[in-house]
Design an enzyme around this catalytic site. Sequence first.
Site, short mmCIF file in Angstrom:
data_model
loop_
_atom_site.label_atom_id
_atom_site.label_comp_id
_atom_site.label_asym_id
_atom_site.label_seq_id
_atom_site.Cartn_x
_atom_site.Cartn_y
_atom_site.Cartn_z
N ARG A 15 0.85 -1.20 0.00
CA ARG A 15 0.00 0.00 0.00
C ARG A 15 0.89 1.25 0.00
NH1 ARG A 15 -3.35 -1.75 5.21
NH2 ARG A 15 -1.31 -2.64 5.66
N LYS A 75 2.59 1.59 7.08
CA LYS A 75 3.05 0.77 8.20
C LYS A 75 4.10 1.49 9.03
CE LYS A 75 1.80 -2.90 8.99
NZ LYS A 75 0.60 -3.26 9.79
N TYR A 94 0.27 3.96 10.65
CA TYR A 94 0.04 2.95 11.69
C TYR A 94 1.35 2.80 12.44
CZ TYR A 94 -4.32 1.28 9.52
OH TYR A 94 -5.60 1.18 9.02
N HIS A 96 1.41 1.02 15.95
CA HIS A 96 1.32 -0.20 16.78
C HIS A 96 2.53 -0.31 17.72
CE1 HIS A 96 -2.24 -1.67 14.79
NE2 HIS A 96 -1.68 -1.47 13.62
N GLU A 118 -3.98 4.02 14.37
CA GLU A 118 -4.82 3.10 15.13
C GLU A 118 -5.36 3.68 16.43
OE1 GLU A 118 -1.59 2.69 14.65
OE2 GLU A 118 -0.58 2.26 16.55
N ASP A 270 -3.94 -10.80 14.21
CA ASP A 270 -3.07 -9.66 14.53
C ASP A 270 -3.17 -9.27 16.00
OD1 ASP A 270 -5.66 -8.68 14.24
OD2 ASP A 270 -5.02 -6.77 13.42
N1 LIG Z 1 -5.58 -10.02 9.81
C1 LIG Z 1 -5.78 -8.84 9.30
O1 LIG Z 1 -5.22 -8.48 8.26
C2 LIG Z 1 -6.75 -7.90 9.95
C3 LIG Z 1 -7.24 -6.78 9.25
C4 LIG Z 1 -8.18 -5.97 9.88
C5 LIG Z 1 -8.63 -6.27 11.19
N2 LIG Z 1 -8.12 -7.36 11.84
C6 LIG Z 1 -8.53 -7.75 13.18
O2 LIG Z 1 -9.83 -8.33 13.17
C7 LIG Z 1 -10.35 -8.28 14.50
C8 LIG Z 1 -11.79 -7.80 14.50
O3 LIG Z 1 -11.81 -6.42 14.11
P1 LIG Z 1 -13.19 -5.61 14.01
O4 LIG Z 1 -12.83 -4.29 13.41
O5 LIG Z 1 -14.26 -6.43 13.40
O6 LIG Z 1 -13.54 -5.40 15.55
P2 LIG Z 1 -14.95 -4.91 16.13
O7 LIG Z 1 -14.66 -4.28 17.44
O8 LIG Z 1 -15.70 -4.13 15.10
O9 LIG Z 1 -15.75 -6.28 16.35
C9 LIG Z 1 -15.38 -7.23 17.30
C10 LIG Z 1 -16.63 -8.01 17.70
O10 LIG Z 1 -16.21 -9.10 18.52
C11 LIG Z 1 -17.24 -9.32 19.46
N3 LIG Z 1 -16.77 -10.17 20.54
C12 LIG Z 1 -15.95 -9.87 21.58
N4 LIG Z 1 -15.79 -10.95 22.37
C13 LIG Z 1 -16.50 -11.95 21.79
C14 LIG Z 1 -16.75 -13.32 22.13
N5 LIG Z 1 -16.23 -13.88 23.24
N6 LIG Z 1 -17.54 -14.05 21.31
C15 LIG Z 1 -18.08 -13.50 20.20
N7 LIG Z 1 -17.91 -12.22 19.84
C16 LIG Z 1 -17.14 -11.46 20.64
C17 LIG Z 1 -17.60 -7.90 19.88
O11 LIG Z 1 -18.87 -7.87 20.55
C18 LIG Z 1 -17.61 -7.19 18.54
O12 LIG Z 1 -18.91 -7.21 17.94
C19 LIG Z 1 -9.38 -7.36 15.27
O13 LIG Z 1 -8.49 -8.15 16.01
C20 LIG Z 1 -8.66 -6.64 14.17
O14 LIG Z 1 -7.38 -6.16 14.59
C21 LIG Z 1 -7.19 -8.16 11.23
#
Ligand SMILES: NC(=O)c1ccc[n+]([C@@H]2O[C@H](COP(=O)([O-])OP(=O)(O)OC[C@H]3O[C@@H](n4cnc5c(N)ncnc54)[C@H](O)[C@@H]3O)[C@@H](O)[C@H]2O)c1
Length: 370
Positions: A15, A75, A94, A96, A118, A270
């Site tokens: 990116r 990043k 970002y 972190h 973030e 992550d």
């Molecule tokens: N791998 C990647 O490239 C990448 C990219 C973007 C985001 N992410 C990650 O994805 C994850 C989710 O991000 P998001 O923006 O959707 O977060 P978000 O806060 O919008 O949603 C998280 C959801 O998880 C729910 N939750 C919490 N504990 C729970 C449980 N025990 N059981 C079921 N649900 C539960 C919450 O109620 C919430 O609705 C984060 O860790 C974020 O960093 C990873």
Amino acid sequence: MIIGVPKELKDHESRVGITPAGVKALSDAGHKVLVETHAGELSAFSDDDYQHAGAEIVGSAYDTWRSAEMVVKVKEPIDKEYQYFRPGLVLFTYLHLAPLTALTDALLAAKVTGIAYETVRDRTGALPLLTPMSEVAGRMSVQVGATCLEKEHGGRGVLLGGVPGVLPGHIVILGGGVVGTNAAKIALGLGARVTLLDLNLNRLRELDDIFAGRLHTLASNSYNIARATAEADLVIGGVLIPGAAAPKLVTRQMVSRMRKGAVIVDVAIDQGGCIETAHPTTHSDPSFLVDGVVHYCVTNMPAAVPNTSTLALTNATFPYVLKIARLGAEQAIREDAGIAEGVNTYGGTLTYAAVATAQKKSSRPIGALV
Ligand SMILES: NC(=O)c1ccc[n+]([C@@H]2O[C@H](COP(=O)([O-])OP(=O)(O)OC[C@H]3O[C@@H](n4cnc5c(N)ncnc54)[C@H](O)[C@@H]3O)[C@@H](O)[C@H]2O)c1
């Protein structure tokens, strides 16, 4: 203001911090934008595109960083880039920082104003610069899950949409936030059967309304997770507890009871991952098998679709870039509480309490310094 856009150096990062559209808006507002040569190439923006939008193309990272008052990246800088830090430089990217002691120390030693995407907040308290990447990763999770389900990739050979006379695949989504909702949208669009679990019953009510009953919702608890995952073709992990490591909702034992060739896409990797058997992977070697279950655990999924991701990210970051350029960092911090929340380092002081706690350092609120 003179704004620098270096080429990203982090492994597999494709990116770029500002698009040609952003360059044009900044140039129209009287700012000068220096773009390192080839910075946008992997996101499908050529040096010519930037030049036509008003940027000056710069031959080296050194010249881009050294001449800029604000550097806009994607990043966190890697160690090769620390040499460019200097007092008063504004770095918007970002960061972190919590686990990155060396980077934190380098920013503090050089008195850089480090504003982290973030931790910037909007008026509702949400994190607007994280949302677009969760949208991308959520939508991508179904796409990569579908590929992993193909026999060739170790999957059980299930077509998620089914065909007439054959049942569709079953997708189980953990978490109904940004990732989970976007995954559900694509999964339902494909014609899969979709079950989404969340702890937050109000969120499940909203999703039930939004998807007009096409989505099956379930309260999240270990009993329901065990039953749902045991009969899933694809499990998508998208839970988040802000500021904490992801809870391990799917245990090793649950994985061992999943169907052979089923697939797990742990988007939450992550934050440590919400599947006990998951460990971080990269785009060059994205998946591995545990108990016959394919695990895809790439920590920077959006980097696979850099054109979309760059546009989505910069749509969100750009208004902040423009504001900081117009007002200068100090005034922008004073006027915009959300930008102030984004400041992690300022004048040699750590200004973000959570990073200080993680690194056992002291911090002072930015409000006391600016
Ligand atoms: N791998 C990647 O490239 C990448 C990219 C973007 C985001 N992410 C990650 O994805 C994850 C989710 O991000 P998001 O923006 O959707 O977060 P978000 O806060 O919008 O949603 C998280 C959801 O998880 C729910 N939750 C919490 N504990 C729970 C449980 N025990 N059981 C079921 N649900 C539960 C919450 O109620 C919430 O609705 C984060 O860790 C974020 O960093 C990873």
